[in-house]
Scaffold this motif. Sequence first.
Motif, PDB file in Angstrom:
ATOM      1  N   ALA A 224       0.829  -1.208   0.000  1.00 20.49           N
ATOM      2  CA  ALA A 224       0.000   0.000   0.000  1.00 20.49           C
ATOM      3  C   ALA A 224       0.861   1.256   0.000  1.00 20.49           C
ATOM      4  CB  ALA A 224      -0.925  -0.005   1.213  1.00 20.49           C
ATOM      5  N   ALA A 225       2.008   1.206   0.677  1.00 20.67           N
ATOM      6  CA  ALA A 225       2.916   2.359   0.698  1.00 20.67           C
ATOM      7  C   ALA A 225       3.479   2.626  -0.690  1.00 20.67           C
ATOM      8  CB  ALA A 225       4.045   2.106   1.698  1.00 20.67           C
ATOM      9  N   ASP A 226       3.890   1.581  -1.374  1.00 19.96           N
ATOM     10  CA  ASP A 226       4.449   1.740  -2.717  1.00 19.96           C
ATOM     11  C   ASP A 226       3.378   2.139  -3.725  1.00 19.96           C
ATOM     12  OD1 ASP A 226       7.013   1.189  -1.886  1.00 19.96           O
ATOM     13  OD2 ASP A 226       6.886  -0.950  -2.330  1.00 19.96           O
ATOM     14  N   ALA A 227       2.113   1.849  -3.415  1.00 20.49           N
ATOM     15  CA  ALA A 227       1.013   2.299  -4.274  1.00 20.49           C
ATOM     16  C   ALA A 227       0.717   3.776  -4.067  1.00 20.49           C
ATOM     17  CB  ALA A 227      -0.246   1.466  -4.003  1.00 20.49           C
ATOM     18  N   GLY A 228       1.308   4.376  -2.996  1.00 19.91           N
ATOM     19  CA  GLY A 228       1.186   5.812  -2.781  1.00 19.91           C
ATOM     20  C   GLY A 228       0.338   6.244  -1.610  1.00 19.91           C
ATOM     21  N   PHE A 229      -0.129   5.306  -0.773  1.00 21.32           N
ATOM     22  CA  PHE A 229      -1.017   5.669   0.340  1.00 21.32           C
ATOM     23  C   PHE A 229      -0.201   6.237   1.494  1.00 21.32           C
ATOM     24  CE2 PHE A 229      -3.836   4.023   3.957  1.00 21.32           C
ATOM     25  CZ  PHE A 229      -4.532   5.217   4.015  1.00 21.32           C
ATOM     26  N   ILE A 334      -0.546  15.199  -3.324  1.00 20.67           N
ATOM     27  CA  ILE A 334      -1.342  14.078  -2.817  1.00 20.67           C
ATOM     28  C   ILE A 334      -1.531  13.035  -3.908  1.00 20.67           C
ATOM     29  CG2 ILE A 334      -3.534  13.393  -1.782  1.00 20.67           C
ATOM     30  CD1 ILE A 334      -3.780  16.192  -0.632  1.00 20.67           C
ATOM     31  N   ASN A 335      -1.145  11.820  -3.605  1.00 18.66           N
ATOM     32  CA  ASN A 335      -1.297  10.711  -4.533  1.00 18.66           C
ATOM     33  C   ASN A 335      -2.788  10.420  -4.757  1.00 18.66           C
ATOM     34  OD1 ASN A 335      -1.628   7.563  -4.908  1.00 18.66           O
ATOM     35  ND2 ASN A 335       0.455   8.041  -5.563  1.00 18.66           N
ATOM     36  N   PRO A 336      -3.191  10.052  -5.972  1.00 21.12           N
ATOM     37  CA  PRO A 336      -4.606   9.745  -6.225  1.00 21.12           C
ATOM     38  C   PRO A 336      -5.176   8.689  -5.286  1.00 21.12           C
ATOM     39  CG  PRO A 336      -3.427   9.929  -8.299  1.00 21.12           C
ATOM     40  CD  PRO A 336      -2.380   9.999  -7.220  1.00 21.12           C
ATOM     41  N   THR A 344     -13.146   8.837   0.619  1.00 19.96           N
ATOM     42  CA  THR A 344     -14.120   7.759   0.747  1.00 19.96           C
ATOM     43  C   THR A 344     -14.248   7.256   2.180  1.00 19.96           C
ATOM     44  OG1 THR A 344     -13.553   7.064  -1.495  1.00 19.96           O
ATOM     45  CG2 THR A 344     -14.815   5.513  -0.175  1.00 19.96           C
ATOM     46  N   PHE A 345     -13.118   7.054   2.849  1.00 17.77           N
ATOM     47  CA  PHE A 345     -13.155   6.410   4.165  1.00 17.77           C
ATOM     48  C   PHE A 345     -12.650   7.286   5.298  1.00 17.77           C
ATOM     49  CE2 PHE A 345     -12.330   2.950   1.005  1.00 17.77           C
ATOM     50  CZ  PHE A 345     -13.610   2.432   1.016  1.00 17.77           C
ATOM     51  N   GLY A 346     -12.083   8.448   4.995  1.00 18.25           N
ATOM     52  CA  GLY A 346     -11.643   9.355   6.041  1.00 18.25           C
ATOM     53  C   GLY A 346     -10.136   9.557   6.055  1.00 18.25           C
ATOM     54  N   ASN A 347      -9.685  10.502   6.881  1.00 14.30           N
ATOM     55  CA  ASN A 347      -8.281  10.883   6.919  1.00 14.30           C
ATOM     56  C   ASN A 347      -7.419   9.995   7.804  1.00 14.30           C
ATOM     57  OD1 ASN A 347      -8.620  13.069   5.187  1.00 14.30           O
ATOM     58  ND2 ASN A 347      -9.161  14.454   6.854  1.00 14.30           N
ATOM     59  N   ASN A 348      -8.017   9.111   8.565  1.00 12.84           N
ATOM     60  CA  ASN A 348      -7.245   8.245   9.440  1.00 12.84           C
ATOM     61  C   ASN A 348      -7.954   6.901   9.570  1.00 12.84           C
ATOM     62  OD1 ASN A 348      -5.636   7.043  11.367  1.00 12.84           O
ATOM     63  ND2 ASN A 348      -6.219   8.409  13.037  1.00 12.84           N
ATOM     64  N   ILE A 349      -7.744   6.041   8.585  1.00 14.96           N
ATOM     65  CA  ILE A 349      -8.482   4.779   8.595  1.00 14.96           C
ATOM     66  C   ILE A 349      -7.948   3.812   9.662  1.00 14.96           C
ATOM     67  CG2 ILE A 349      -9.176   4.983   6.191  1.00 14.96           C
ATOM     68  CD1 ILE A 349      -7.036   2.981   5.421  1.00 14.96           C
ATOM     69  N   ARG A 350      -6.764   4.101  10.208  1.00 17.46           N
ATOM     70  CA  ARG A 350      -6.272   3.266  11.317  1.00 17.46           C
ATOM     71  C   ARG A 350      -7.151   3.427  12.557  1.00 17.46           C
ATOM     72  NH1 ARG A 350      -1.007   5.653  12.450  1.00 17.46           N
ATOM     73  NH2 ARG A 350      -1.805   7.356  11.165  1.00 17.46           N
ATOM     74  N   ALA A 351      -7.873   4.549  12.633  1.00 14.86           N
ATOM     75  CA  ALA A 351      -8.721   4.788  13.807  1.00 14.86           C
ATOM     76  C   ALA A 351      -9.807   3.726  13.938  1.00 14.86           C
ATOM     77  CB  ALA A 351      -9.355   6.176  13.714  1.00 14.86           C
ATOM     78  N   PHE A 352     -10.180   3.111  12.823  1.00 15.73           N
ATOM     79  CA  PHE A 352     -11.191   2.053  12.876  1.00 15.73           C
ATOM     80  C   PHE A 352     -10.643   0.777  13.511  1.00 15.73           C
ATOM     81  CE2 PHE A 352     -12.552   4.394   8.917  1.00 15.73           C
ATOM     82  CZ  PHE A 352     -13.652   5.006   9.515  1.00 15.73           C
ATOM     83  N   MET A 353      -9.331   0.711  13.696  1.00 20.62           N
ATOM     84  CA  MET A 353      -8.687  -0.509  14.174  1.00 20.62           C
ATOM     85  C   MET A 353      -8.255  -0.411  15.634  1.00 20.62           C
ATOM     86  SD  MET A 353      -8.492  -2.322  11.287  1.00 20.62           S
ATOM     87  CE  MET A 353      -7.051  -3.359  11.198  1.00 20.62           C
ATOM     88  N   GLN A 354      -8.695   0.636  16.314  1.00 24.53           N
ATOM     89  CA  GLN A 354      -8.289   0.799  17.718  1.00 24.53           C
ATOM     90  C   GLN A 354      -9.053  -0.155  18.628  1.00 24.53           C
ATOM     91  OE1 GLN A 354      -5.677   2.725  18.188  1.00 24.53           O
ATOM     92  NE2 GLN A 354      -5.748   3.254  16.014  1.00 24.53           N
TER      93      GLN A 354
END
Length: 354
Positions: A224-229, A334-336, A344-354
């Motif tokens: 995901a990092a190499d894809a630009g996220f 900003i990468n596409p 689509t999912f928000g600025n911090n999708i890690r927050a869903f994993m807390q």
Amino acid sequence: MLKISLIFLGICVSIHSALANEEAVISLFEGTSEAAAPSKPAEEDKDSLFSFLNFKMPEKIFSDSEEKKPATIEDTIKLADKGNLQAQLILGYSYLYGENGLTPNYDKAFEYYGKAALQNDPTGLNNLGSLYYGGIGVSRNPIKAAILFEKAAELGNPEAAVNIGFMYASGNGAKQDIKKAIDYFEKASEFDNPAAKFMTGYAYYRGVARPIDYIKAAPLIKFAADAGFDEAQFVLADIYINGRGFPQNYNNAVKYLRLSSSQGNTEAMMTLADILAIGQRYNKDLDFAHVLYNLASVRGVAEASTRRQAVESKMKINEILQAQINAENFQEKINPLTNYIRQTFGNNIRAFMQ
């Protein structure tokens, strides 16, 4: 498990005039598990960041009379009304976005995606779910959206698996269930979906609904990092800093922190600035550290201004002035992929994993 029907959900059977076959429409919402029940009413969910609208233009179709000649829009409408699935998907997309010479018409977009969904097409089901979630061409209904996403995901649509995964992770339109969310993310990651790979990798990295496994986590996050996220780039830097899953490598850590910072990620800015200000893990660079703290301060990071002042005390006045100019001239790139995930999912999708 209790089966959810339209009656159980309290939803009117007449979903939309475009879907004339009432029994067929009802069948789309049957056979869904109890977990699809919402954790809160749909009206409380109306300001959700989720949009799910990332449709792709379907491949062209050809007219019945001349195989090598692309069908005109009139031919496409005739084919769609005869039940041609590809034509239905093309018209759904064309009416939604105003493509192929058509004026945007959300009712028509809903109609043709609905026809494709009635054929149990995974793309049609997923896109119809997106329209229900956004209330586009139909009254907004996250519950129906969740049912359609889940159905499409079970038929192998990776975008739908990501969509329902985020709904389960957040409790928006579906009863919150982190384990089930990760199951869907893991399924979508098999199709090389970057968001799904990141969420699956992060689950293994943090031990969320999965045992901690850095060896599994690292390559998923790197994809995901190499894809630009940007979030994946930030987490991958942490992997390299601590040597978790990959050997410790400060050069790689700084590389990915720079990439993430360039997209405006404040966590990456602060981490990189700290590294450059201290100069123990990487070559000291007070000028760039000042720039990063300055940028993070503007973006609302409370401690950034204090750290900027600490760096200033070790800099000459001309260095400070130049660093301020550099910060003023900074432009986010900003990468596409980052842009799509944020929208689509928000600025911090890690927050869903807390």
